[in-house]
Design an enzyme around this catalytic site. Sequence first.
Site, PDB file in Angstrom:
ATOM      1  N   ASP A 107       0.794  -1.237   0.000  1.00  0.00           N
ATOM      2  CA  ASP A 107       0.000   0.000   0.000  1.00  0.00           C
ATOM      3  C   ASP A 107       0.821   1.280   0.000  1.00  0.00           C
ATOM      4  O   ASP A 107       0.265   2.379  -0.189  1.00  0.00           O
ATOM      5  CB  ASP A 107      -0.990   0.001   1.182  1.00  0.00           C
ATOM      6  N   HIS A 125       6.641  -7.573  -1.272  1.00  0.00           N
ATOM      7  CA  HIS A 125       5.573  -8.003  -2.184  1.00  0.00           C
ATOM      8  C   HIS A 125       5.230  -6.969  -3.251  1.00  0.00           C
ATOM      9  O   HIS A 125       4.160  -7.028  -3.847  1.00  0.00           O
ATOM     10  CB  HIS A 125       4.317  -8.390  -1.391  1.00  0.00           C
TER      11      HIS A 125
HETATM   12  P1  OAD Z   1      -2.975 -11.210   7.365  1.00  0.00           P
HETATM   13  O1  OAD Z   1      -4.333 -10.738   6.998  1.00  0.00           O
HETATM   14  O2  OAD Z   1      -2.652 -12.635   7.115  1.00  0.00           O
HETATM   15  O3  OAD Z   1      -2.717 -10.925   8.911  1.00  0.00           O
HETATM   16  C1  OAD Z   1      -3.004  -9.681   9.496  1.00  0.00           C
HETATM   17  C2  OAD Z   1      -2.539  -9.719  10.938  1.00  0.00           C
HETATM   18  O4  OAD Z   1      -2.676  -8.407  11.473  1.00  0.00           O
HETATM   19  C3  OAD Z   1      -3.345 -10.655  11.845  1.00  0.00           C
HETATM   20  O5  OAD Z   1      -2.438 -11.467  12.584  1.00  0.00           O
HETATM   21  C4  OAD Z   1      -4.105  -9.703  12.763  1.00  0.00           C
HETATM   22  O6  OAD Z   1      -4.304 -10.248  14.063  1.00  0.00           O
HETATM   23  C5  OAD Z   1      -3.189  -8.506  12.793  1.00  0.00           C
HETATM   24  N1  OAD Z   1      -3.831  -7.216  13.087  1.00  0.00           N
HETATM   25  C6  OAD Z   1      -5.079  -6.788  12.780  1.00  0.00           C
HETATM   26  N2  OAD Z   1      -5.280  -5.532  13.170  1.00  0.00           N
HETATM   27  C7  OAD Z   1      -4.123  -5.123  13.746  1.00  0.00           C
HETATM   28  C8  OAD Z   1      -3.683  -3.908  14.345  1.00  0.00           C
HETATM   29  N3  OAD Z   1      -4.478  -2.830  14.414  1.00  0.00           N
HETATM   30  N4  OAD Z   1      -2.416  -3.847  14.821  1.00  0.00           N
HETATM   31  C9  OAD Z   1      -1.595  -4.927  14.745  1.00  0.00           C
HETATM   32  N5  OAD Z   1      -1.954  -6.084  14.190  1.00  0.00           N
HETATM   33  C10 OAD Z   1      -3.185  -6.188  13.694  1.00  0.00           C
HETATM   34  O7  OAD Z   1      -1.937 -10.241   6.626  1.00  0.00           O
HETATM   35  P2  OAD Z   1      -0.385 -10.488   6.318  1.00  0.00           P
HETATM   36  O8  OAD Z   1       0.264 -11.283   7.391  1.00  0.00           O
HETATM   37  O9  OAD Z   1       0.198  -9.173   5.979  1.00  0.00           O
HETATM   38  O10 OAD Z   1       0.542 -11.354   0.088  1.00  0.00           O
HETATM   39  O11 OAD Z   1      -0.473 -11.368   5.002  1.00  0.00           O
HETATM   40  C11 OAD Z   1       0.718 -11.720   4.364  1.00  0.00           C
HETATM   41  C12 OAD Z   1       0.523 -11.761   2.874  1.00  0.00           C
HETATM   42  O12 OAD Z   1      -0.605 -12.570   2.538  1.00  0.00           O
HETATM   43  C13 OAD Z   1       0.179 -10.410   2.253  1.00  0.00           C
HETATM   44  O13 OAD Z   1       1.312  -9.619   1.996  1.00  0.00           O
HETATM   45  C14 OAD Z   1      -0.479 -10.819   0.953  1.00  0.00           C
HETATM   46  C15 OAD Z   1      -1.374 -11.905   1.483  1.00  0.00           C
HETATM   47  O14 OAD Z   1      -1.768 -12.866   0.595  1.00  0.00           O
HETATM   48  C16 OAD Z   1       0.481 -11.137  -1.217  1.00  0.00           C
HETATM   49  O15 OAD Z   1      -0.418 -10.504  -1.735  1.00  0.00           O
HETATM   50  C17 OAD Z   1       1.615 -11.760  -1.951  1.00  0.00           C
END
Ligand code: OAD
Length: 255
Positions: A107, A125
């Site tokens: 983003d 990514h």
């Molecule tokens: P996820 O959606 O898998 O995980 C989001 C995490 O953020 C979860 O563990 C939530 O508990 C946490 N969370 C939510 N709100 C929050 C807040 N306010 N503060 C802190 N943490 C919070 O997203 P990613 O781990 O980023 O890849 O996913 C990894 C990759 O999967 C992404 O980059 C994307 C996706 O498919 C690609 O597009 C290649």
Amino acid sequence: MEPVEIPEALIELLRKSEYVAVLTGAGISAESGIPTFREAQTGLWSKFQPEELATPEAFSRNPRLVWEWYTWRRELIAKAEPNPGHYALVEMEKKVPYFTLITQNVDGLHRRAGSGVRFPILELHGNIQRNKCFTENRPVETWEENGEIPPRCPNCGGLIRPDVVWFGEALPEETLSSAYEASRRCEIFFVIGTSGLVHPASSLPYTAAGCGAVIVEINPAATPVSKLARFTLEGHAGIILPALVDEAWMNIDSE
Ligand code: OAD
């Protein structure tokens, strides 16, 4: 507002550390109104199938659908603003002698907040605001708007796609190797707002821990990384990070 308790031992460690690395995921942008991927009610992958939208095969099958989905996400991101979590990391970059910000987010909100001035941001990514040619895999910045969706590459006539990493694709090689190097060298490794499920980003905390770094997780939920972490700060990044940075440095500045 949730109470924020930052362990004193972490503040002390942070103040004396020479090298801090940070890995962020979709959770850091949640408070900017951008949906995460895997959360049950709001996550993007609870509404859409990754294999229908975020793979090269999906784009070959239905380029218009994929392009339009990215157009929707780009618009959402363009309207969003960085939140206090992003801004706290800008301050951390100013205070720590060596700092590496690694993000899985496409983003661009870290950059918009002001990160990346002293040390480059490692975007594992890609970035949703950039485009490239699906055929030649080269950046494309401008094209002729003739109503075709997706637009076509001015060089070869191939389809233009967003410059993000899709499932089944390799991450940018240099960026990934810099991320591993930072993970090996740092003394503190923060894991913020990521479910820690997507490889290879998910292996970085293990590399850091294997090389002796202290792992700090900031997340309202437990993840596979939690068991590696010496400090788990349960809560929202937009609340915890500013409190952490304030306690570590702003208190000193005003003394
Ligand atoms: P996820 O959606 O898998 O995980 C989001 C995490 O953020 C979860 O563990 C939530 O508990 C946490 N969370 C939510 N709100 C929050 C807040 N306010 N503060 C802190 N943490 C919070 O997203 P990613 O781990 O980023 O890849 O996913 C990894 C990759 O999967 C992404 O980059 C994307 C996706 O498919 C690609 O597009 C290649």
